[in-house]
Design an enzyme around this catalytic site. Structure first.
Site, PDB file in Angstrom:
ATOM      1  N   TYR A   1      -7.100  16.656 -25.806  1.00 46.72           N
ATOM      2  CA  TYR A   1      -6.565  16.295 -24.638  1.00 46.72           C
ATOM      3  C   TYR A   1      -6.078  14.991 -23.876  1.00 46.72           C
ATOM      4  O   TYR A   1      -7.233  14.999 -23.424  1.00 46.72           O
ATOM      5  CB  TYR A   1      -6.844  17.694 -23.752  1.00 46.72           C
ATOM      6  CG  TYR A   1      -5.547  17.801 -22.583  1.00 46.72           C
ATOM      7  CD1 TYR A   1      -4.754  18.261 -22.473  1.00 46.72           C
ATOM      8  CD2 TYR A   1      -6.675  17.228 -21.218  1.00 46.72           C
ATOM      9  CE1 TYR A   1      -3.444  18.229 -21.942  1.00 46.72           C
ATOM     10  CE2 TYR A   1      -5.312  17.571 -20.118  1.00 46.72           C
ATOM     11  CZ  TYR A   1      -3.889  17.549 -20.116  1.00 46.72           C
ATOM     12  OH  TYR A   1      -3.113  18.011 -19.328  1.00 46.72           O
TER      13      TYR A   1
ATOM     14  N   LYS B   1      -7.405   8.917 -17.237  1.00 51.83           N
ATOM     15  CA  LYS B   1      -8.111   8.894 -16.049  1.00 51.83           C
ATOM     16  C   LYS B   1      -9.397   8.327 -16.413  1.00 51.83           C
ATOM     17  O   LYS B   1      -9.948   7.818 -15.433  1.00 51.83           O
ATOM     18  CB  LYS B   1      -8.248   9.736 -16.198  1.00 51.83           C
ATOM     19  CG  LYS B   1      -7.394  11.655 -16.363  1.00 51.83           C
ATOM     20  CD  LYS B   1      -5.722  11.301 -15.035  1.00 51.83           C
ATOM     21  CE  LYS B   1      -4.705  12.118 -14.911  1.00 51.83           C
ATOM     22  NZ  LYS B   1      -4.030  11.742 -14.001  1.00 51.83           N
TER      23      LYS B   1
ATOM     24  N   HIS C   1      -4.896   7.841  -7.312  1.00 51.65           N
ATOM     25  CA  HIS C   1      -3.730   8.835  -8.528  1.00 51.65           C
ATOM     26  C   HIS C   1      -2.517   9.126  -7.637  1.00 51.65           C
ATOM     27  O   HIS C   1      -2.366  10.004  -7.015  1.00 51.65           O
ATOM     28  CB  HIS C   1      -4.324   9.910  -8.227  1.00 51.65           C
ATOM     29  CG  HIS C   1      -3.908  11.832  -9.434  1.00 51.65           C
ATOM     30  ND1 HIS C   1      -4.289  13.076  -9.301  1.00 51.65           N
ATOM     31  CD2 HIS C   1      -3.622  11.096 -10.677  1.00 51.65           C
ATOM     32  CE1 HIS C   1      -3.400  13.264 -10.034  1.00 51.65           C
ATOM     33  NE2 HIS C   1      -2.964  13.277 -11.295  1.00 51.65           N
TER      34      HIS C   1
ATOM     35  N   SER D   1      -2.916  17.091  -9.526  1.00 47.48           N
ATOM     36  CA  SER D   1      -2.975  17.485 -10.978  1.00 47.48           C
ATOM     37  C   SER D   1      -0.903  18.602 -10.790  1.00 47.48           C
ATOM     38  O   SER D   1      -0.970  19.406 -10.150  1.00 47.48           O
ATOM     39  CB  SER D   1      -3.322  17.742 -12.174  1.00 47.48           C
ATOM     40  OG  SER D   1      -3.499  16.564 -11.704  1.00 47.48           O
TER      41      SER D   1
ATOM     42  N   CYS E   1       1.615  18.864  -9.977  1.00 45.87           N
ATOM     43  CA  CYS E   1       2.295  18.983  -8.576  1.00 45.87           C
ATOM     44  C   CYS E   1       3.700  18.204  -7.625  1.00 45.87           C
ATOM     45  O   CYS E   1       4.019  17.452  -6.797  1.00 45.87           O
ATOM     46  CB  CYS E   1       1.132  18.682  -7.097  1.00 45.87           C
ATOM     47  SG  CYS E   1      -0.124  19.931  -7.395  1.00 45.87           S
TER      48      CYS E   1
ATOM     49  N   ASP F   1       1.797   8.853 -11.690  1.00 40.12           N
ATOM     50  CA  ASP F   1       0.458   8.911 -12.198  1.00 40.12           C
ATOM     51  C   ASP F   1      -0.509   8.076 -11.207  1.00 40.12           C
ATOM     52  O   ASP F   1      -1.538   8.568 -10.497  1.00 40.12           O
ATOM     53  CB  ASP F   1      -0.134   9.386 -13.351  1.00 40.12           C
ATOM     54  CG  ASP F   1      -0.904  10.482 -13.762  1.00 40.12           C
ATOM     55  OD1 ASP F   1      -1.037  11.468 -12.272  1.00 40.12           O
ATOM     56  OD2 ASP F   1      -1.903  10.576 -14.159  1.00 40.12           O
TER      57      ASP F   1
ATOM     58  N   ARG G   1       3.203  19.264 -22.310  1.00 40.79           N
ATOM     59  CA  ARG G   1       3.530  18.064 -22.164  1.00 40.79           C
ATOM     60  C   ARG G   1       4.405  17.304 -22.851  1.00 40.79           C
ATOM     61  O   ARG G   1       4.840  17.740 -24.020  1.00 40.79           O
ATOM     62  CB  ARG G   1       2.055  16.639 -21.958  1.00 40.79           C
ATOM     63  CG  ARG G   1       1.166  17.211 -21.010  1.00 40.79           C
ATOM     64  CD  ARG G   1       1.245  17.252 -19.940  1.00 40.79           C
ATOM     65  NE  ARG G   1      -0.066  17.885 -18.652  1.00 40.79           N
ATOM     66  CZ  ARG G   1      -0.386  17.021 -17.550  1.00 40.79           C
ATOM     67  NH1 ARG G   1      -0.279  15.690 -17.194  1.00 40.79           N
ATOM     68  NH2 ARG G   1      -1.650  17.949 -17.239  1.00 40.79           N
TER      69      ARG G   1
HETATM   70  C1  OXD Z   1      -2.815  14.809 -14.626  1.00 39.21           C
HETATM   71  C2  OXD Z   1      -2.305  14.096 -15.250  1.00 39.21           C
HETATM   72  O1  OXD Z   1      -3.505  16.259 -14.918  1.00 39.21           O
HETATM   73  O2  OXD Z   1      -1.785  13.257 -15.224  1.00 39.21           O
HETATM   74  O3  OXD Z   1      -3.714  14.601 -13.200  1.00 39.21           O
HETATM   75  O4  OXD Z   1      -2.382  14.600 -16.869  1.00 39.21           O
HETATM   76 MN    MN Z   2      -2.197  12.800 -13.091  1.00 38.01          MN
END
Ligand code: OXD
Ligand code: MN
Length: 586
Positions: free
Chosen positions: A197, A206, A226, A248, A250, A275, A369
């Site tokens: 994932y 991340k 972030h 995330s 949002c 992001d 996604r």
């Molecule tokens: C998250 C993403 O989970 O950007 O924040 O994928």
């Molecule tokens: Mn994110």
């Protein structure tokens, strides 16, 4: 391409551990993309979509047990436990290396190990950093190709240097019991196993660009956040950039690509990132930000021509879709797109099972996604790859709260702004495994991605005041307030520009605000509401200061601050005390 001995040595070590049949070095070329795509089509890792309607686009279906970030299996492995702090899972480095080595040992027998050099940040920028990921997943390679500057470009940037982040990834047997995402910031190393994932497996994202970069930024005096980055251009040509942290799923992608309301003639939006932001003090004393990524890994459900037409334009070619529904003409569908006729045939759900619209079950996974190249975004900024980044006029901290948090609050000063970010609490979403809709602490909307002790992180934010003479203003926003019937009050999406406009006007000193215990709120007339169907009662709710609610919130903040232990900066506790005092007086 000139060889880099340090990279070669490390790759040989990883190959010795994992035992692949073949080692393939990725160069990032178009020929390589074609070859790997064909291979993935052959094994079923990818399915071809309608190449006339979606040229260069493919569908990936993940293992149903592997559809979101797994925070409970994500560890910081620092020598001292206190460096991980109270909000991170911790494992001693020696234990983590031993435990994971046992899983990696021989895991690539019969498989290929792909070597993926990648660059986070634009070429030739002082912000940028190199990583090398080895992986046994072609889906991961092709995703990294979209999300980073991958292949020879990254090796060229590294030259003969040996400072690169070493990222080992294997799907292994995708067993959730043997799934770990471990970070060793002292060794510049990330080991991830058992998941394909995005947030667990695309290690540039991340793991590197937030957790590892957070650690580096603390040592080197910059911030890894972030945050989306967007430029807002007024009809008279004035252009200001804003960075915004939101939890995330949002709406960061939507905000970064927003389409101005019809009445905002002449306004233009310049998307820089959706992001992650790396932020440094520039030579002019302002904060400057880059987007270290080269693509968008966005949440598909809810995306449609009304909510985000720029995203629709971005992923119309050369993109990967993960866990979406497949339509009879081999295009993609998810909840929030125009509903197909109930009972229509020829659809497949995200797990590849025949599915009929209107059947009451989901077509796409809630965390489905799209992975799409940033350069294809119709609203992409001409500056998005600028080596110096863009200067920030304002920073937003967003939360998802159905109650309590007002639409927008302006901080009183930097320290108060850091406090507003540090005390964000937000309702959880499907981007992480676990319950959805539960309020949890999410400081700076960065809780799952902190690379070190949260108390030290707060201190690092506070220290910007001494490093940066021309700091941007900080605002806390909440688009998600609901009415008595559970319906969102604020229209959101493009209309968020109305709030951003007030923010820009405030930064330039010409918009009205009311002082409240929480900070400065817009006077109802200061917000441009023309054309919106929002009565005074709704505005009252959106801008209300719920004193008993905030008194209780301050008590919960106290508990959170205490849980952080000795690293907690006193200054933020004082801000909380000052809030309690302001709430009690007047
Ligand atoms: C998250 C993403 O989970 O950007 O924040 O994928
Ligand atoms: Mn994110």
């Amino acid at each position: 391409m000139k060889r880099n001995e340090a990279v070669e040595r490390w790759v040989a070590e990883m190959a010795a551990l994992t035992g692949p049949d073949r080692v393939v070095w990725c160069d990032g070329s178009e020929e390589e993309r074609r070859r790997l795509t064909q291979e993935a089509l052959g094994t079923g890792q990818l399915l071809e979509l309608n190449q006339e309607k979606l040229p260069g686009c493919y569908l990936h279906r993940s293992n149903p047990n592997d559809v979101a970030r797994t925070e409970q299996l994500t560890f910081l492995c620092t020598r001292r436990k206190e460096d991980a702090g109270s909000t991170n899972n911790w494992m001693a480095p020696a234990d983590a290396y031993a435990r994971l080595s046992g899983i990696y040992k021989g895991a690539l027998r019969g498989r290929t190990l792909y070597v993926v050099p990648f660059l986070m940040g634009p070429r030739g920028s002082k912000f940028s950093k190199v990583g090398v990921q080895v992986t046994d997943s072609i889906y991961v390679v092709l995703s990294m190709r979209i999300m980073t500057r991958m292949g020879d470009a990254a090796l060229a940037e590294l030259g003969t240097g040996d400072r690169f982040v070493k990222c080992l990834h294997s799907l292994a047997d995708l067993n959730p019991e043997r799934r770990f995402i471990c970070h060793f910031p002292e060794d510049y190393t990330i080991w991830s196993v058992g998941s394909g994932y995005g947030g667990n497996a695309l290690l540039g994202k991340k793991c590197f660009a937030l957790r590892m970069a957070g650690w580096m930024g603390r040592q080197e005096g910059w911030l890894a956040e972030h945050m989306l980055i967007v430029g807002l251009e007024r009809p008279d040509g004035r252009l200001s950039y804003v960075a915004g942290a939101f939890p995330s799923a949002c709406g960061k992608t939507n905000l970064a690509m927003l389409v101005p309301p019809a009445s905002y003639k002449g306004w233009k939006i310049h998307t820089v990132g959706d992001d992650i932001a790396w932020i440094r003090v520039g030579p002019d004393g302002r904060l400057w930000a880059i987007n270290p990524e080269a693509g968008f890994f966005g949440v598909a459900p809810g995306t449609n021509p009304k909510t985000n037409t720029n995203a629709m334009g971005t992923f119309s070619s050369n993109s990967l879709f993960t866990n979406v529904a497949l339509t009879p003409d081999r295009t993609v569908w998810w909840e929030g797109m125009e509903e197909p006729k109930a009972g229509a045939v020829g659809y497949f759900d995200w797990q590849g099972r025949p599915w009929s619209p209107g059947s009451g079950t989901r077509g796409a996974h809630p965390n489905a996604r799209f992975t799409a190249p940033a350069r294809q975004c119709p609203s992409i900024s001409s500056q998005w790859e600028g080596p110096d980044g863009v200067p920030l006029s304002a920073i937003l901290f967003g939360c998802r709260r159905s109650r309590l948090a007002p639409l927008v609050v302006e901080s009183l000063n930097w320290r108060h702004g850091v406090y507003l970010g540090a005390t964000i609490a937000s309702e959880t979403t499907a981007a992480a495994a676990g319950a959805v809709g539960v309020v949890r602490r999410d400081p700076m909307a960065n809780l799952p991605f902190l690379g070190y002790n949260v108390g030290d992180y707060f201190r690092h934010w506070l220290s910007m005041e001494t490093r940066c003479p021309k700091l941007p203003r900080i605002y806390r926003v909440n688009w998600f307030r609901v009415d008595g019937k559970g319906k969102f009050i604020w229209p959101g999406f493009g209309d968020n520009l109305r709030v951003l406009r007030w923010i820009l006007d405030r930064c330039e000193g010409d918009a009205k605000a009311t002082e409240t215990p929480l900070g400065n709120l817009p006077t109802p007339e200061a917000l441009d509401l023309a054309g919106l169907d929002l009565g005074p009662e709704s505005m009252k709710t959106l801008l209300e200061v719920d004193r008993p609610g905030w008194t209780e919130a301050a008590r919960q903040q106290e508990e959170f601050f205490q849980s952080i232990g000795p690293a907690m900066p006193r200054e933020l506790v004082e801000e909380k005390d000052a809030l309690v005092k302001r709430l009690g007086s007047a």
